[in-house]
Motif scaffolding. Structure first.
Motif, PDB file in Angstrom:
ATOM      1  N   LEU A 155       0.839  -1.192   0.000  1.00  0.00           N
ATOM      2  CA  LEU A 155       0.000   0.000   0.000  1.00  0.00           C
ATOM      3  C   LEU A 155       0.876   1.246   0.000  1.00  0.00           C
ATOM      4  N   PRO A 156       0.415   2.349  -0.592  1.00  0.00           N
ATOM      5  CA  PRO A 156       1.246   3.559  -0.680  1.00  0.00           C
ATOM      6  C   PRO A 156       1.393   4.250   0.674  1.00  0.00           C
ATOM      7  N   GLY A 157       2.559   4.863   0.871  1.00  0.00           N
ATOM      8  CA  GLY A 157       2.795   5.593   2.121  1.00  0.00           C
ATOM      9  C   GLY A 157       3.868   6.638   1.947  1.00  0.00           C
ATOM     10  N   ALA A 158       3.870   7.308   0.790  1.00  0.00           N
ATOM     11  CA  ALA A 158       4.941   8.260   0.492  1.00  0.00           C
ATOM     12  C   ALA A 158       4.815   9.558   1.272  1.00  0.00           C
ATOM     13  N   ASP A 159       3.659   9.842   1.828  1.00  0.00           N
ATOM     14  CA  ASP A 159       3.451  11.082   2.580  1.00  0.00           C
ATOM     15  C   ASP A 159       2.535  10.763   3.760  1.00  0.00           C
ATOM     16  N   PRO A 160       2.457  11.666   4.734  1.00  0.00           N
ATOM     17  CA  PRO A 160       1.659  11.368   5.930  1.00  0.00           C
ATOM     18  C   PRO A 160       0.210  11.008   5.648  1.00  0.00           C
ATOM     19  N   ALA A 161      -0.413  11.692   4.671  1.00  0.00           N
ATOM     20  CA  ALA A 161      -1.831  11.429   4.393  1.00  0.00           C
ATOM     21  C   ALA A 161      -2.039  10.030   3.821  1.00  0.00           C
ATOM     22  N   SER A 162      -1.222   9.658   2.817  1.00  0.00           N
ATOM     23  CA  SER A 162      -1.388   8.335   2.215  1.00  0.00           C
ATOM     24  C   SER A 162      -0.979   7.238   3.191  1.00  0.00           C
ATOM     25  N   ARG A 163       0.050   7.491   4.014  1.00  0.00           N
ATOM     26  CA  ARG A 163       0.467   6.479   4.993  1.00  0.00           C
ATOM     27  C   ARG A 163      -0.636   6.244   6.020  1.00  0.00           C
ATOM     28  N   LYS A 164      -1.284   7.330   6.464  1.00  0.00           N
ATOM     29  CA  LYS A 164      -2.365   7.195   7.435  1.00  0.00           C
ATOM     30  C   LYS A 164      -3.521   6.396   6.840  1.00  0.00           C
TER      31      LYS A 164
END
Length: 309
Positions: free
Chosen positions: A191-200
């Motif tokens: 799953l994507p997590g390149a930035d705080p929003a996508s990681r959350k």
């Protein structure tokens, strides 16, 4: 639609084109601010079904892509896969357009011929087969156009930014040398997590997927994973646990067959692993060891030094 045995390899071509670049696109897909189904009031065949900012995907496009994927015998939830592909392609084409990437008619025709040739067909023959299943030629053209545009965008915009030295490659190969004693058969969801929003968002989704059985994990991988293994239900080949991301080694080694890990954050991704089986390895290739000494002779490459050497 009936595909000949010669036509079946086309699905492998489709998977290869779609796997490249998905990880780079996933963060953007999650951040698209207006990605949502439109109200059910619009019921026409060509009415919008999904809005992506100022772009739309119509019901007709979704139905055509479903028929196309069905003809190619794509596994899993074909309608969900069709929606995901069309959303991804909309974002991919947007990035390609912003970068000035265009696909001319010659490149498009060559791409269509290349795709059809995987099933030992010409593009015209493949289009005729699709037509027998009610699939428009434009659906095939759009699919190929998006693949070519994204491939060219990756080549033009992303590859020049990647630099690996010989030393880095050698170090990575050394680290990947199997550790004697064990190998595991896993499936993964990336799953994507390149930035705080996508990681959350990915961590929240990973928690909702907790406790899946083998079938449920495979279905979730095909639906949600951005890794290249998604079209195989997340299935990986046998591997040494030591070759996994460092944060995953311990959790995977503690699994018993039929169990899955919790969310594992690895760089720009959030990962889940499901253990199918593990086995002992009687022997493994040892890590190469190099030892040497240098004897320096004054005078350089002279005849006398060469004779002495």
């Amino acid at each position: 639609m009936r595909m000949t045995a010669a036509g079946r390899p086309i699905l492998g071509m489709m998977r290869k084109w779609r796997a490249a670049g998905l990880a780079a696109l996933a963060g953007l897909a999650l951040l698209a601010p207006a990605l949502a189904p439109l109200p059910a009031a619009a019921q026409g065949t060509f009415s919008p079904a999904i809005r992506i900012d100022n772009d739309v995907v119509t019901k007709y496009e979704i139905n055509q892509r479903v028929a196309f994927l069905t003809a190619l015998r794509a596994p899993g939830d074909v309608r969900a896969l069709a929606r995901d592909q069309l959303i991804n392609e909309t974002l991919q084409l947007r990035l390609a357009d912003q970068a000035g990437v265009t696909v001319d008619e010659a490149a498009l025709k060559a791409g269509m011929e290349e795709f059809a040739a995987r099933g030992k067909l010409t593009a015209e023959q493949f289009i005729q087969l699709l037509g027998q299943a009610g699939i428009a030629a434009e659906t095939f053209r759009d699919f190929v156009r998006a693949g070519i545009a994204w491939r060219e965008y990756v080549r033009q915009e992303l590859l020049p930014k990647v630099s690996l030295s010989d030393a880095e490659i050698d170090a990575a190969m050394a680290e990947a040398t199997p550790t004697p004693g064990e190998r595991v058969l896993l499936s993964e969801i990336v799953l994507p997590g390149a930035d705080p929003a996508s990681r959350k968002a990915s961590l929240a989704r990973a928690k909702r997927l907790a406790g899946l059985d083998e079938k449920g994990f495979a279905e979730a991988a095909m639906r949600f994973s951005t890794g290249p293994s998604r079209n195989k239900g997340g299935k990986l080949k046998w591997l040494d646990p030591a070759t996994l991301p460092a944060s995953a080694i311990g959790p995977v080694r503690r699994l018993r067959p039929g169990q899955m890990t919790g969310p594992i954050v690895d760089g720009d991704t959030v990962r889940l692993y499901f253990l199918h089986d593990r086995e002992k390895i009687p022997s493994a290739k040892p890590r190469p060891m190099v030892d040497y000494a240098a004897l320096l002779l004054p005078g350089g490459r002279s005849p006398a030094n060469l004779a002495e050497a």
